[in-house]
Design a protein around this motif. Sequence first.
Motif, mmCIF file in Angstrom:
data_model
loop_
_atom_site.group_PDB
_atom_site.id
_atom_site.type_symbol
_atom_site.label_atom_id
_atom_site.label_comp_id
_atom_site.label_asym_id
_atom_site.label_seq_id
_atom_site.Cartn_x
_atom_site.Cartn_y
_atom_site.Cartn_z
ATOM 1 N N TYR A 214 3.501 50.492 -25.802
ATOM 2 C CA TYR A 214 3.417 50.367 -27.229
ATOM 3 C C TYR A 214 2.456 50.643 -28.385
ATOM 4 C CZ TYR A 214 6.053 49.039 -31.978
ATOM 5 O OH TYR A 214 6.475 48.716 -33.087
ATOM 6 N N ARG B 131 3.508 45.806 -18.817
ATOM 7 C CA ARG B 131 5.713 45.963 -20.096
ATOM 8 C C ARG B 131 5.656 47.740 -18.959
ATOM 9 N NH1 ARG B 131 6.137 45.190 -25.299
ATOM 10 N NH2 ARG B 131 7.342 47.360 -25.636
ATOM 11 N N ASP C 149 1.191 50.766 -31.999
ATOM 12 C CA ASP C 149 1.699 50.531 -34.312
ATOM 13 C C ASP C 149 0.354 50.089 -34.780
ATOM 14 O OD1 ASP C 149 2.782 49.817 -35.965
ATOM 15 O OD2 ASP C 149 4.286 48.699 -35.095
ATOM 16 N N GLN D 25 -0.360 56.182 -27.526
ATOM 17 C CA GLN D 25 0.587 55.761 -27.995
ATOM 18 C C GLN D 25 1.959 55.989 -27.287
ATOM 19 O OE1 GLN D 25 2.500 56.596 -31.662
ATOM 20 N NE2 GLN D 25 3.448 55.038 -32.044
ATOM 21 N N ARG D 26 1.668 56.900 -25.835
ATOM 22 C CA ARG D 26 2.732 57.378 -25.265
ATOM 23 C C ARG D 26 2.073 56.543 -23.568
ATOM 24 N NH1 ARG D 26 3.597 62.817 -25.255
ATOM 25 N NH2 ARG D 26 5.432 62.350 -22.975
ATOM 26 N N LYS E 99 3.772 43.937 -33.147
ATOM 27 C CA LYS E 99 3.735 42.806 -32.464
ATOM 28 C C LYS E 99 2.619 42.066 -31.940
ATOM 29 C CE LYS E 99 5.715 45.519 -29.046
ATOM 30 N NZ LYS E 99 7.063 45.103 -28.977
ATOM 31 N N ASP F 219 1.931 41.952 -21.861
ATOM 32 C CA ASP F 219 2.439 41.184 -23.082
ATOM 33 C C ASP F 219 1.786 40.008 -22.745
ATOM 34 O OD1 ASP F 219 4.881 42.183 -24.613
ATOM 35 O OD2 ASP F 219 6.173 42.344 -22.615
ATOM 36 N N ASP G 213 7.194 40.306 -28.447
ATOM 37 C CA ASP G 213 8.376 40.736 -28.583
ATOM 38 C C ASP G 213 8.618 38.930 -29.651
ATOM 39 O OD1 ASP G 213 7.933 43.116 -28.395
ATOM 40 O OD2 ASP G 213 8.798 42.855 -26.853
ATOM 41 N N HIS H 75 -0.352 48.812 -26.521
ATOM 42 C CA HIS H 75 -0.179 47.185 -25.989
ATOM 43 C C HIS H 75 0.944 47.988 -24.374
ATOM 44 C CE1 HIS H 75 0.746 43.243 -26.474
ATOM 45 N NE2 HIS H 75 1.972 43.008 -25.877
#
Lengths: 249, 457
Positions: A131, A127, A133, B146-147, A173, A156, A177, A153
């Motif tokens: 991401y 990617r 989460d 996360q970044r 996710k 993908d 997506d 993430h």
Amino acid sequence: MNKTLNITWLYPDLLNLHGDRGNIMAFERIGKKMGLDVNVNRVDTFSQPIDFENSDIIFMNAGELKSVKSVVENIKKYGNAIYDFIESGKPVIAIGTTGAVMIDKTIRSDGSVIEGLGVIHAEATERKAIYGDDLHFCLNEDKDFELMAVQIHLIDFTLKDKKDALGTLIYGKGNNDNDMTEGGKYKNAIFTNALGPVFVKNPWYTEKIINEALKAKGETPAEPVEESFYSLERNSFKAIHSFIKQKTE
Amino acid sequence: MKKMKFLLALWIGKALMLFCNLFAKGRGTNMPGANSNRIMPDFIGQFTGIDTDKVVFITGTNGKSTANNMVVHALKNAGKTVCSNLEGANMIGGIATALIRNSTLFGKVKTEYFSFEIDERSLEHIYKHIPASKICITNLQKDQVQRNGEPDYIVQKFRKVFNPNVTLFLNDGEPRAKSFEDLTEKVVYYGVSKTKYSFVKDKFYDVTMPCPKCNDKIVFDYYNVDNVGKFHCSGCGFSSEDKVDFYAENVEFSDHSSFDCNGFRFTVTNNEPFYIFNYALCIAVCNSFGISNKELQKGFLNFKNIGGRMETLKYKTKTLKYIRIKQENPETLQTALDYIAKDPNEKILMMGLEELKDFEPYYTNTFYAFDVDFESLKNYNIKKYICFSEAVAYDTANRMIYAGINPDDIAVLPNDSDEAILSELDKTDIDNVYLITWLKKYNELEKSTQQYNKGEN
């Protein structure tokens, strides 16, 4: 005499990204609680041999994407050993980005391609943006069996056949997506995006995998662990479930 | 036309800076420059009077603020004028703000030297406009996943920036930082020799890292701080240098610690092992700017770090010692636990590894706690553990249980209200309390304890 569970922990130092050594600790802790003698065998370097013969579970934690190529090349040195291991129903587990080891290929953002073992038919694409989460999903083989985790993430995943997914997303996710799939599974070879460490946060799943490993070696399931032993994890599940609910309301 | 646009952006930046100074103190470190950049994306490249031979960028996961503060302090102490982003605003807005502050109305910068702390993700963009001749990399560790996802994400970004024109100042004991040595012949290594706080990791679950060059296992002969020490790769032989250019040796820790570096005995005011790395880097950079060791020594004796990581709160009879950690950063959490280890007295540990709410989506990551050695906590005379947070208190407690801590000693508070936390604290008669949580929660607790103390008086 107790039953024995032999776990091969592949490349703990190389695949060491998201505190996933906790997964191995979880297998040791839950396995012992199930009354098993648990042996964990570390394979630290590429020059150290992998003992497929004496392994009941092979475990690969999350590592940097650049490590995938070296890991695949080293496993392939053993010819069909990994494929025979998987065909026998023994669990092979790859966490996070290391899922790229299990699939057909991964296309990196610079266009280069990393070939995988091709155990689960899927492709991955790196990617542009990372991401992170929470991740909540249920197993496809048992929709009432839910897991809570987090995910970082970087790639993908796209399964050739969605039926090969490990689970279906409830929140997060998952593989990508688009298709609500999470992870991939062939027999007991699994890749999952779930971090946490996932087998610490979901010990009921750890117990399930251990029983699959026992079954593959022709043994009966171990005694179930008392539910009260998992009270912290159940409370964590509920607390994070509420947290996710607040996000989605 | 371009010059006019630059002047417009500059004047707007200066006006915003004045506004912030008068009405919005605290926002003036980034906002003026960020707005000027919005008007003109190559704004920072338009200033005149910048000699790139006198520009140093300091980047890396941990230690860059301290190292930058030290370099700026040392240069100023030696009588030099320095433009810097000391307030920690380390992205392009912060750099632009520092330049606005130190420039004339026509964009000529008034200082001779430039020392900037640079966010790892911003380095490429900033270097494009200001090609610094010196870049320091303190270390590249797991951080803000996360970044940043994985350390290699930053490694790849850096590799696009470094070129043969740059002099790299590399931490010799940190494999990822050291691996950039291939990109230029102008490399200056700095490091610290074995000290009384050096340690080995030889427990079954201890893990190291992949070699940045060949992906095989890195072996540390010893560590000086977590993930930094004398190392070699078990595959390709990549290793720490036998001779390090700026090597702090014979380190003696005390209120005024001291060490040798290139034949000069330095005495300093900070006594944590990670500070010694920053001193070695500071000596390396400042020597390259022509500052003598004698001048540096004078500066080190009155150096006080800005925004230190330790604060103290009073609550009733208790003293709460707050140790700040960076979110999702295992090294700073490990350093905090190591700090607690040095206090032999009985104590309470309050741990609020809270949910991550810096940007959306908010989430409940605590996995970095499994990168940290919680097992040693058992030896630190901790009588009670209080784990608090709305959603992850149970996970924090579980990490402690996995470390073998007695569950009876752990209180789980699935709540982060100040009232609940302080009332849990009231249940114990131990006054020595350590607090590890995010800065935001600490600030809230500071207000609550101050209000309580006022009410009492």
